[in-house]
Design an enzyme around this catalytic site. Structure first.
Site: not given
Ligand code: ACO
Length: 435
Positions: A268, A307, A363
């Site tokens: 987050h 996201h 971010d």
């Molecule tokens: N890098 C690589 N792969 C990713 C990333 C990433 N940053 N984010 C998602 N994916 C992939 C997942 O592995 C998944 O792949 P799969 O379908 O092969 O299993 C797919 O994309 C879908 O991802 P989910 O984890 O299901 O997406 P979710 O909506 O649950 O997660 C989140 C969203 C937590 C923001 C995620 O994208 C993440 O961890 N990002 C990195 C951390 C980040 O930047 N957080 C800030 C968010 S903005 C905020 O809170 C202010």
């Protein structure tokens, strides 16, 4: 479309049910009538991580992740970032309307009256270890405020509620700057309310021996824009925490501290800090392909990408990128920008990211700006928490006024052991090994 209803046939019983649809939503409680017999609890939905569940009705922030739209109280984020001060946006979020000039003056005055903290706050701040993480300090000191304002528990009463709201908005930069100074081993700077919200914060952060700290206007405006962009984001993890803890009628300081705890997580608000660490680790543009390969193998995450809601470009990231250019004209270019820009370019053209609709989020670039401004990475999430406090409070206020809301309490699907008899100690074998 006249018939706003959903017809469900339960194949277990052959019974048919018609549920009303309002705002494209059915009420989960309407499913409870769907039973196999008198003993049946009734149908529930299973939705870990709230992937498709609306937990509230809200008039604060509108977000359309597929079209990359973000609006506070109906106003596009781009227009607010262009034209408003942070406290003007704070007024909008809390009151629902933009202030007139007189209302804004009164609001500025009201918030800035609350920037002081009790001297004892400084004493327990001193008790933190020299390298304590500023988010830990912020979380604890905000929670501790509830002991200074025990009357805050009367927040259901509108005058008391408003007092706690302005107190929290006013004190947040003071606590954040003291957490920063503690880490640097520097004395705490007394607030100067006449400087205004952002410049007073900068003064409390960076004043040294000069009689008058002169905030650079470009940096001050950039900080103001960053605060506006972070002020609210509808039902994200920390806001949901604010609402969940608030629904138990915990006082607003304890409730805000809980939201800060949620924000601190690397998935987050903590992501901005992680982005900087990732860019440091990558080190140079020619290391990017190897890093991307690791991400695609599932060994790493590209922090600052992806996201839950935005499956298009995050509109805040676009504004932040522009702000970065303005800041770098003052501070000089942060060399990490080259790595970030190249990383973004490669990722946006790579099938792995395109297929999963992974774009830079708020971010991805904010940390690079904060670092150029002189913040250390562990302070980045604090810079998120200061403005988000306004959004949390707007949502908390809405929760308290919403007759639909009760204590937040999800259901579960129990998958544990069926009833079994107690086993005396001497008869227990290795059956606990699975625990
Ligand atoms: N890098 C690589 N792969 C990713 C990333 C990433 N940053 N984010 C998602 N994916 C992939 C997942 O592995 C998944 O792949 P799969 O379908 O092969 O299993 C797919 O994309 C879908 O991802 P989910 O984890 O299901 O997406 P979710 O909506 O649950 O997660 C989140 C969203 C937590 C923001 C995620 O994208 C993440 O961890 N990002 C990195 C951390 C980040 O930047 N957080 C800030 C968010 S903005 C905020 O809170 C202010």
């Amino acid at each position: 479309m006249d018939n706003q209803s959903l017809t469900i046939i339960d194949n277990r019983t052959d019974k048919t049910y018609t549920l009303p649809i309002t705002n494209g939503t059915i009420r989960a409680m309407d499913l409870r009538q769907i039973k196999t017999g008198a003993e049946d609890f009734g149908l529930m939905t299973y939705d870990p991580a709230f992937m498709n569940t609306a937990s509230c009705q809200s008039a604060v922030t509108y977000l359309d992740g597929d079209r990359g739209i973000l609006r506070y109280r109906g106003y596009p984020i781009e227009q607010l970032a262009e034209n408003c001060t942070f406290l003007e946006v704070a007024y909008l979020l809390i009151h629902g309307e933009l202030p007139t000039a007189a209302e804004l003056d009164a609001w500025n005055e009201e918030v800035m009256r609350h920037v002081l903290v009790h001297e004892n706050v400084k004493k327990f701040m001193d008790g933190f270890h020299h390298d304590a993480h500023p988010m830990g300090i912020l979380m604890s000191t905000v929670a501790a405020l509830s002991t200074f304002y025990p009357e805050a528990k009367h927040f259901k009463e509108p005058v008391s509620r408003r007092l706690q709201i302005v107190r929290l908005i006013g004190k947040m930069p003071t606590l954040a700057s003291y957490a920063f100074r503690h880490r640097m081993g520097m004395p705490y700077v007394f607030p100067e309310p006449e400087l205004g919200y952002t410049k007073n914060y900068m003064n409390m952060l960076w004043k040294r021996t000069e009689p008058h700290y002169a905030a650079n206007p470009v940096i001050a405006r950039a900080l103001e824009v960053l605060f506006i962009l972070h002020a609210d984001h509808e039902q994200n993890c920390s806001t949901n925490t604010m609402r969940a803890v608030g629904s138990a009628m915990a006082d607003p300081y304890a409730t805000t501290a809980a939201a800060i705890a949620a924000l601190s997580g690397p998935l987050h608000g903590g992501a901005n800090e992680e982005v900087l660490r990732m860019l440091d680790e990558i080190g140079s543009v020619d290391h990017i392909p190897a890093f991307i390969a690791q991400v695609k193998e599932g060994k790493r995450k590209l922090m600052g990408f992806g996201h839950r809601v935005y499956k298009n470009y995050d509109p805040r990231a676009r504004i932040i990128k522009r702000t970065a250019d303005e800041v770098f004209q003052v501070t000089g270019r942060n060399p990490k920008l080259d790595i970030a820009v190249e990383l973004e370019k490669i990722a946006l053209n790579d099938e792995y990211f395109v297929k999963r609709k992974l774009y830079p989020n708020v971010d991805f670039y904010s940390g690079i700006i904060y670092q150029a401004m002189g913040f250390t990475p562990d302070h980045f999430t604090v810079l998120f928490g200061i403005p988000r406090t306004v959004g949390w409070l707007a949502q908390w206020q809405e929760l308290l006024q919403d007759p639909d809301q009760k204590i937040a309490r999800p259901r579960q699907i129990y998958i544990g052991a069926d009833k079994r008899d107690f086993v005396p100690m001497e008869q227990r074998g290795a059956q606990l090994a699975h625990v």
